[in-house]
Design a protein around this motif. Sequence first.
Motif, PDB file in Angstrom:
ATOM      1  N   LEU A  38      -9.641  11.669  -5.228  1.00 38.64           N
ATOM      2  CA  LEU A  38      -8.962  12.952  -5.370  1.00 38.64           C
ATOM      3  C   LEU A  38      -8.985  13.437  -6.822  1.00 38.64           C
ATOM      4  N   ALA A  39      -8.725  12.505  -7.740  1.00 37.30           N
ATOM      5  CA  ALA A  39      -8.747  12.860  -9.164  1.00 37.30           C
ATOM      6  C   ALA A  39     -10.124  13.407  -9.539  1.00 37.30           C
TER       7      ALA A  39
ATOM      8  N   PRO B 275      -6.761   8.036  -4.216  1.00 42.16           N
ATOM      9  CA  PRO B 275      -6.278   8.800  -5.381  1.00 42.16           C
ATOM     10  C   PRO B 275      -7.354   8.980  -6.456  1.00 42.16           C
ATOM     11  N   ALA B 276      -8.207   7.974  -6.617  1.00 40.14           N
ATOM     12  CA  ALA B 276      -9.280   8.088  -7.606  1.00 40.14           C
ATOM     13  C   ALA B 276     -10.293   9.144  -7.164  1.00 40.14           C
TER      14      ALA B 276
ATOM     15  N   VAL C 253      -1.191   5.043   4.286  1.00 39.48           N
ATOM     16  CA  VAL C 253      -1.696   5.309   2.939  1.00 39.48           C
ATOM     17  C   VAL C 253      -1.879   6.812   2.739  1.00 39.48           C
TER      18      VAL C 253
ATOM     19  N   LEU D 159      -6.875   4.223 -11.314  1.00 39.46           N
ATOM     20  CA  LEU D 159      -6.290   4.814 -10.100  1.00 39.46           C
ATOM     21  C   LEU D 159      -6.839   4.182  -8.821  1.00 39.46           C
ATOM     22  N   ASP D 160      -7.936   3.425  -8.929  1.00 45.08           N
ATOM     23  CA  ASP D 160      -8.427   2.765  -7.712  1.00 45.08           C
ATOM     24  C   ASP D 160      -8.013   1.290  -7.663  1.00 45.08           C
TER      25      ASP D 160
ATOM     26  N   LEU E 186       0.812  -1.217   0.000  1.00 44.12           N
ATOM     27  CA  LEU E 186       0.000   0.000   0.000  1.00 44.12           C
ATOM     28  C   LEU E 186       0.844   1.266   0.000  1.00 44.12           C
TER      29      LEU E 186
ATOM     30  N   LEU F 281      -0.785  11.176 -10.624  1.00 39.61           N
ATOM     31  CA  LEU F 281      -1.781  12.254 -10.576  1.00 39.61           C
ATOM     32  C   LEU F 281      -1.081  13.619 -10.645  1.00 39.61           C
ATOM     33  N   ALA F 282      -0.017  13.761  -9.872  1.00 35.12           N
ATOM     34  CA  ALA F 282       0.699  15.042  -9.809  1.00 35.12           C
ATOM     35  C   ALA F 282       1.352  15.368 -11.151  1.00 35.12           C
TER      36      ALA F 282
ATOM     37  N   SER G 161       0.310   3.604  -3.213  1.00 34.23           N
ATOM     38  CA  SER G 161      -0.317   4.906  -2.955  1.00 34.23           C
ATOM     39  C   SER G 161       0.584   6.038  -3.436  1.00 34.23           C
ATOM     40  N   LEU G 162       1.874   5.915  -3.131  1.00 36.77           N
ATOM     41  CA  LEU G 162       2.821   6.948  -3.564  1.00 36.77           C
ATOM     42  C   LEU G 162       2.839   7.042  -5.094  1.00 36.77           C
TER      43      LEU G 162
ATOM     44  N   GLU H 224      -6.793   2.714  -0.661  1.00 33.08           N
ATOM     45  CA  GLU H 224      -6.138   2.977  -1.937  1.00 33.08           C
ATOM     46  C   GLU H 224      -7.096   3.573  -2.965  1.00 33.08           C
ATOM     47  N   GLN H 225      -8.392   3.638  -2.617  1.00 33.94           N
ATOM     48  CA  GLN H 225      -9.335   4.311  -3.533  1.00 33.94           C
ATOM     49  C   GLN H 225      -9.093   5.824  -3.548  1.00 33.94           C
TER      50      GLN H 225
ATOM     51  N   LYS I 286       0.553   6.178  -7.317  1.00 28.40           N
ATOM     52  CA  LYS I 286      -0.676   6.761  -7.864  1.00 28.40           C
ATOM     53  C   LYS I 286      -0.666   8.282  -7.702  1.00 28.40           C
ATOM     54  N   ALA I 287      -0.223   8.740  -6.523  1.00 27.89           N
ATOM     55  CA  ALA I 287      -0.182  10.190  -6.273  1.00 27.89           C
ATOM     56  C   ALA I 287       0.794  10.864  -7.245  1.00 27.89           C
TER      57      ALA I 287
ATOM     58  N   LEU J  39       2.112  13.416  -3.709  1.00 29.18           N
ATOM     59  CA  LEU J  39       1.596  14.680  -4.257  1.00 29.18           C
ATOM     60  C   LEU J  39       2.574  15.824  -4.005  1.00 29.18           C
TER      61      LEU J  39
ATOM     62  N   ILE K  64       0.266   8.988  -0.007  1.00 22.11           N
ATOM     63  CA  ILE K  64      -0.388   9.795  -1.047  1.00 22.11           C
ATOM     64  C   ILE K  64       0.045  11.261  -0.926  1.00 22.11           C
TER      65      ILE K  64
END
Lengths: 333, 234
Positions: free
Chosen positions: B43-44, B40-41, B74, A322-323, A89, A100-101, A93-94, B37-38, A96-97, B82, B78
């Motif tokens: 947030l998007a 980020p989705a 988590v 992303l999920d 996780l 996104l960034a 998680s990192l 883990e949902q 995915k972020a 970011l 995230i």
Amino acid sequence: MLILGVETSCDETAVAVVEDGCKIRSNLIMSQVDRHRRFGGVVPELAARCHLEAITPLLEAALREAGVRPQEIGLVAATYGPGLIGGLLVGLSLAKALSLAWNVPFVGVNHVEGHIYANFLAHPGLTPPLLCLTVSGGHTNLIYMAEHGVYQVLGETRDDAAGEAFDKVARVLGLGYPGGPAVDRLAREGKPEITLVQQDRLAGTYDFSFSGLKTAVVNLVHRLEQKGEPVPAADLAASFQGQVVSTLMERTWRAVEAYQVNTLALSGGVAANSELRARFTEEAARRGVNLYYPPLDLCTDNAAMVAACGYFRWRKEGPSPLDLAAAPRLRLT
Amino acid sequence: MRVLGIDTATRTGALALLDGERVVWSEQAVIRPGGSEQLPAVLAEALRATAVSPEELTLIAVGVGPGSYTGVRVGLAIAKGLAFGLNLPLVGVPTLEALAANRQTGQLVCPLVKSRKGEVYAALYRWQGAQLVAIDPPGIWGLEELAARLKARGEKVVFLGEELDEARGLLADRLPEQACFGEGKENLVDGAAIARLGLAEWEKNKENQLYTALPLYLRRTEAEVRWAERGCPG
Ligand SMILES: [Zn+2]
């Protein structure tokens, strides 16, 4: 294209930058082995804590060493299974972020598939079809790879991973943790003449079982200690290791014949075992099969293999959602 | 300032986007176990819906617990992704402080987060003007121990937090004259509170915690505790 790879499935925190799925620009690994040593194995909660501490400095260092600015990254790949959920996780998680960034695609990677790609990184000319034997503390898999992204798992362990059995045998012989290199060293001084397990109960399949072998060593040591007799540690190490390698050899070469491949790739930490390499090399030469194995830093868990594998996955199937959930017991299909 | 507030330490995860004083997006949703883990989705989706591009953010604020170890990790992973990816400062906020911020009152505020049986994560705050001042910092308390400490203070206390059936029963029983309990959304961590507290902290100290922010675990791992007790992994 530059791919950022992130790997946190077990006890190595790793970040890498790979170009076009084949050229390593940086490959940084922070091993937690010293944090887990006194416990004789990986403690999942401790591993997850270590991953979070290590990951950001490692990410920064991996980009710096690659000489890459963040906005040049075109794809972010991270292991999403199999492995320890807490660790998975953190990296997932990192990653995915970051995607996104940076507004770049994200792709989830199967760690076991990643190990296969360590060989593509190390040997640029390598192409499927091939057979890959991955042996480590976490997995023992015999996989037929028809083409990129197309696999058939022929066999896997029914109980302990090969490396796990090495760790437990090392512990009972007082060799410390991790056990693989220690058993390997001691085995060179011993004779492989102690029969530990009489019969192969999975004969005819491609599956593995190392728990009976491991228990036989443990029981024998305890019996000798109770009687106050000396423990022939070197002979036991040699016999145990010899039988592990024999089992791996028997399954693998039978599969090489059945699937008519002339390329065999080894991967995973146990692929660094000296007896395993020697016996596979000899047999491959005898049969005229091309044998490949990656250098040590690509054998053990690393993020370059994740980036390489992610690149091929993304080219074949596009990005992951992303999920995407972490999948501790993910299988290769 | 456009501040993103994230908290995943408790059962109800929270995400909010603050533009100056204005809350432009806020979401609170139950996180299924191991399912943070949902985020980020989510947030998007929030960024799409508010037409804010990630580059327009100016600060990332994240709850550091105490609470679910995995959940807090988590959230932090995230937030770190970011902050690193957008080259923004990151500030960690104690989840209990954000919970306390849900009730502006002259009374003592005691935010609670579920821990093991018979124990809670708790802290004690008092408002001084617009400022929340910590009297007891976040810690792990046995319920009886916590009740006894508050009984000795002899003041009214507002308890805030979710999933606290056991704690509520006991605290109401031991502190019949003093205890009152939050209602509805007051008991849930609010992403906007995380964002506001993070912004206040940032303006005060200007310290980017990208590399230093870690979960407030308050406990060593079981394996380490056993090791300390027995000197062996057993
Ligand atoms: Zn591995």
